[in-house]
Design a protein around this motif. Structure first.
Motif, PDB file in Angstrom:
ATOM      1  N   MET A 168      31.220  12.107   4.086  1.00 16.86           N
ATOM      2  CA  MET A 168      30.850  10.726   4.330  1.00 16.86           C
ATOM      3  C   MET A 168      31.042   9.884   3.057  1.00 16.86           C
ATOM      4  SD  MET A 168      28.803   8.657   6.472  1.00 16.86           S
ATOM      5  CE  MET A 168      27.910   7.180   6.181  1.00 16.86           C
ATOM      6  N   LEU A 169      30.503  10.366   1.942  1.00 17.98           N
ATOM      7  CA  LEU A 169      30.647   9.620   0.694  1.00 17.98           C
ATOM      8  C   LEU A 169      32.100   9.559   0.239  1.00 17.98           C
ATOM      9  CD1 LEU A 169      27.558  10.630  -1.447  1.00 17.98           C
ATOM     10  CD2 LEU A 169      28.089   8.410  -0.492  1.00 17.98           C
ATOM     11  N   ASP A 170      32.848  10.628   0.488  1.00 19.61           N
ATOM     12  CA  ASP A 170      34.262  10.623   0.123  1.00 19.61           C
ATOM     13  C   ASP A 170      35.010   9.533   0.875  1.00 19.61           C
ATOM     14  OD1 ASP A 170      33.923  12.701  -1.632  1.00 19.61           O
ATOM     15  OD2 ASP A 170      34.559  14.239  -0.202  1.00 19.61           O
ATOM     16  N   ALA A 171      34.692   9.342   2.143  1.00 21.04           N
ATOM     17  CA  ALA A 171      35.341   8.301   2.944  1.00 21.04           C
ATOM     18  C   ALA A 171      34.963   6.919   2.420  1.00 21.04           C
ATOM     19  CB  ALA A 171      34.960   8.441   4.410  1.00 21.04           C
ATOM     20  N   LEU A 172      33.691   6.749   2.063  1.00 16.34           N
ATOM     21  CA  LEU A 172      33.238   5.460   1.534  1.00 16.34           C
ATOM     22  C   LEU A 172      33.922   5.144   0.211  1.00 16.34           C
ATOM     23  CD1 LEU A 172      31.345   2.999   1.621  1.00 16.34           C
ATOM     24  CD2 LEU A 172      29.650   4.399   0.459  1.00 16.34           C
ATOM     25  N   PHE A 173      33.948   6.106  -0.695  1.00 11.09           N
ATOM     26  CA  PHE A 173      34.610   5.891  -1.981  1.00 11.09           C
ATOM     27  C   PHE A 173      36.100   5.666  -1.804  1.00 11.09           C
ATOM     28  CE2 PHE A 173      30.934   8.366  -3.909  1.00 11.09           C
ATOM     29  CZ  PHE A 173      30.291   7.208  -4.328  1.00 11.09           C
ATOM     30  N   GLY A 174      36.711   6.396  -0.880  1.00 14.05           N
ATOM     31  CA  GLY A 174      38.129   6.212  -0.601  1.00 14.05           C
ATOM     32  C   GLY A 174      38.414   4.806  -0.098  1.00 14.05           C
ATOM     33  N   PHE A 175      37.534   4.306   0.794  1.00 18.91           N
ATOM     34  CA  PHE A 175      37.690   2.941   1.308  1.00 18.91           C
ATOM     35  C   PHE A 175      37.547   1.920   0.191  1.00 18.91           C
ATOM     36  CE2 PHE A 175      35.698  -0.992   2.724  1.00 18.91           C
ATOM     37  CZ  PHE A 175      36.634  -1.437   3.644  1.00 18.91           C
ATOM     38  N   MET A 176      36.542   2.102  -0.656  1.00 20.45           N
ATOM     39  CA  MET A 176      36.291   1.137  -1.728  1.00 20.45           C
ATOM     40  C   MET A 176      37.437   1.117  -2.734  1.00 20.45           C
ATOM     41  SD  MET A 176      32.190   1.359  -2.224  1.00 20.45           S
ATOM     42  CE  MET A 176      32.028  -0.161  -3.107  1.00 20.45           C
ATOM     43  N   ILE A 177      38.024   2.272  -3.020  1.00 15.01           N
ATOM     44  CA  ILE A 177      39.145   2.321  -3.950  1.00 15.01           C
ATOM     45  C   ILE A 177      40.384   1.688  -3.326  1.00 15.01           C
ATOM     46  CG2 ILE A 177      40.751   3.889  -5.113  1.00 15.01           C
ATOM     47  CD1 ILE A 177      38.256   5.721  -5.578  1.00 15.01           C
ATOM     48  N   ALA A 178      40.593   1.928  -2.036  1.00 16.56           N
ATOM     49  CA  ALA A 178      41.772   1.390  -1.357  1.00 16.56           C
ATOM     50  C   ALA A 178      41.664  -0.109  -1.090  1.00 16.56           C
ATOM     51  CB  ALA A 178      41.987   2.126  -0.038  1.00 16.56           C
ATOM     52  N   ASN A 179      40.450  -0.655  -1.070  1.00 17.33           N
ATOM     53  CA  ASN A 179      40.220  -2.071  -0.756  1.00 17.33           C
ATOM     54  C   ASN A 179      39.340  -2.715  -1.829  1.00 17.33           C
ATOM     55  OD1 ASN A 179      41.421  -2.126   2.057  1.00 17.33           O
ATOM     56  ND2 ASN A 179      39.938  -0.458   2.228  1.00 17.33           N
ATOM     57  N   PRO A 180      39.893  -2.969  -3.015  1.00 18.86           N
ATOM     58  CA  PRO A 180      39.042  -3.460  -4.105  1.00 18.86           C
ATOM     59  C   PRO A 180      38.407  -4.828  -3.847  1.00 18.86           C
ATOM     60  CG  PRO A 180      41.351  -3.465  -4.760  1.00 18.86           C
ATOM     61  CD  PRO A 180      41.267  -2.776  -3.443  1.00 18.86           C
ATOM     62  N   ALA A 181      39.092  -5.740  -3.200  1.00 23.54           N
ATOM     63  CA  ALA A 181      38.493  -7.052  -2.943  1.00 23.54           C
ATOM     64  C   ALA A 181      37.291  -6.913  -2.013  1.00 23.54           C
ATOM     65  CB  ALA A 181      39.521  -8.016  -2.354  1.00 23.54           C
ATOM     66  N   THR A 182      37.421  -6.082  -0.988  1.00 26.99           N
ATOM     67  CA  THR A 182      36.311  -5.851  -0.063  1.00 26.99           C
ATOM     68  C   THR A 182      35.164  -5.142  -0.762  1.00 26.99           C
ATOM     69  OG1 THR A 182      37.885  -5.693   1.762  1.00 26.99           O
ATOM     70  CG2 THR A 182      35.688  -4.821   2.153  1.00 26.99           C
ATOM     71  N   SER A 183      35.486  -4.150  -1.575  1.00 32.95           N
ATOM     72  CA  SER A 183      34.412  -3.439  -2.266  1.00 32.95           C
ATOM     73  C   SER A 183      33.699  -4.359  -3.253  1.00 32.95           C
ATOM     74  CB  SER A 183      34.942  -2.194  -2.970  1.00 32.95           C
ATOM     75  OG  SER A 183      35.763  -2.533  -4.064  1.00 32.95           O
ATOM     76  N   HIS A 184      34.430  -5.259  -3.895  1.00 37.79           N
ATOM     77  CA  HIS A 184      33.790  -6.218  -4.793  1.00 37.79           C
ATOM     78  C   HIS A 184      32.850  -7.135  -4.005  1.00 37.79           C
ATOM     79  CE1 HIS A 184      36.453  -4.708  -7.728  1.00 37.79           C
ATOM     80  NE2 HIS A 184      36.666  -5.812  -8.423  1.00 37.79           N
ATOM     81  N   ALA A 185      33.299  -7.575  -2.831  1.00 36.32           N
ATOM     82  CA  ALA A 185      32.448  -8.436  -1.997  1.00 36.32           C
ATOM     83  C   ALA A 185      31.195  -7.691  -1.560  1.00 36.32           C
ATOM     84  CB  ALA A 185      33.229  -8.946  -0.792  1.00 36.32           C
ATOM     85  N   LEU A 186      31.361  -6.433  -1.170  1.00 33.86           N
ATOM     86  CA  LEU A 186      30.205  -5.650  -0.715  1.00 33.86           C
ATOM     87  C   LEU A 186      29.214  -5.372  -1.841  1.00 33.86           C
ATOM     88  CD1 LEU A 186      31.959  -3.117   1.693  1.00 33.86           C
ATOM     89  CD2 LEU A 186      30.538  -5.091   2.311  1.00 33.86           C
ATOM     90  N   THR A 187      29.712  -5.157  -3.051  1.00 27.97           N
ATOM     91  CA  THR A 187      28.783  -4.930  -4.161  1.00 27.97           C
ATOM     92  C   THR A 187      28.166  -6.238  -4.638  1.00 27.97           C
ATOM     93  OG1 THR A 187      30.615  -4.953  -5.746  1.00 27.97           O
ATOM     94  CG2 THR A 187      29.876  -2.802  -4.967  1.00 27.97           C
ATOM     95  N   ALA A 188      28.834  -7.359  -4.397  1.00 25.58           N
ATOM     96  CA  ALA A 188      28.268  -8.653  -4.798  1.00 25.58           C
ATOM     97  C   ALA A 188      27.050  -9.029  -3.955  1.00 25.58           C
ATOM     98  CB  ALA A 188      29.325  -9.754  -4.701  1.00 25.58           C
TER      99      ALA A 188
END
Length: 117
Positions: free
Chosen positions: A1-21
């Motif tokens: 589960m965490l591997d999929a989440l980290f994989g998504f965040m690495i593949a989609n940096p703009a989205t991951s930045h928005a989610l962490t903001a």
């Protein structure tokens, strides 16, 4: 589960930045509300936006220096968005929009709670 989440965040940096903001803005605003700072939500959104701008500007400055620009030109170019790539721009604008959306939602909730009293 965490591997999929980290994989998504690495593949989609703009989205991951928005989610962490989102939690960053809420956390800064909550701390400022607790300290009774003026306009805590807007200040929190500005702080988060500035953080991400600096992060992306720093990366652009680094890239521009390696392209052969001198330090002053690289700094000014990065600060004024010169030579920014679309991904850099997206990685700043996505969390900025998310931060301001969180701030707006918090303002609305606080206004409604004040009216209800």
């Amino acid at each position: 589960m965490l591997d999929a989440l980290f994989g998504f965040m690495i593949a989609n940096p703009a989205t991951s930045h928005a989610l962490t903001a989102l939690p960053e803005t809420a956390g800064v605003a909550a701390a400022m509300i607790g300290l009774r700072a003026p306009r805590p939500e807007a200040t929190a959104a500005l702080v988060v936006s500035t953080y991400y701008f600096g992060r992306e500007a720093g990366q652009r400055e680094h890239d521009i220096k390696h392209a052969g620009w001198d330090a002053v030109q690289a700094h000014l170019g990065a600060e004024f968005l010169y030579g920014w790539s679309l991904p850099n721009l997206q990685q700043w604008l996505a969390p900025t929009c998310a931060a301001w959306a969180v701030a707006a939602a918090m303002i609305l909730v606080r206004r409604r709670s004040v009216r209800g009293r």
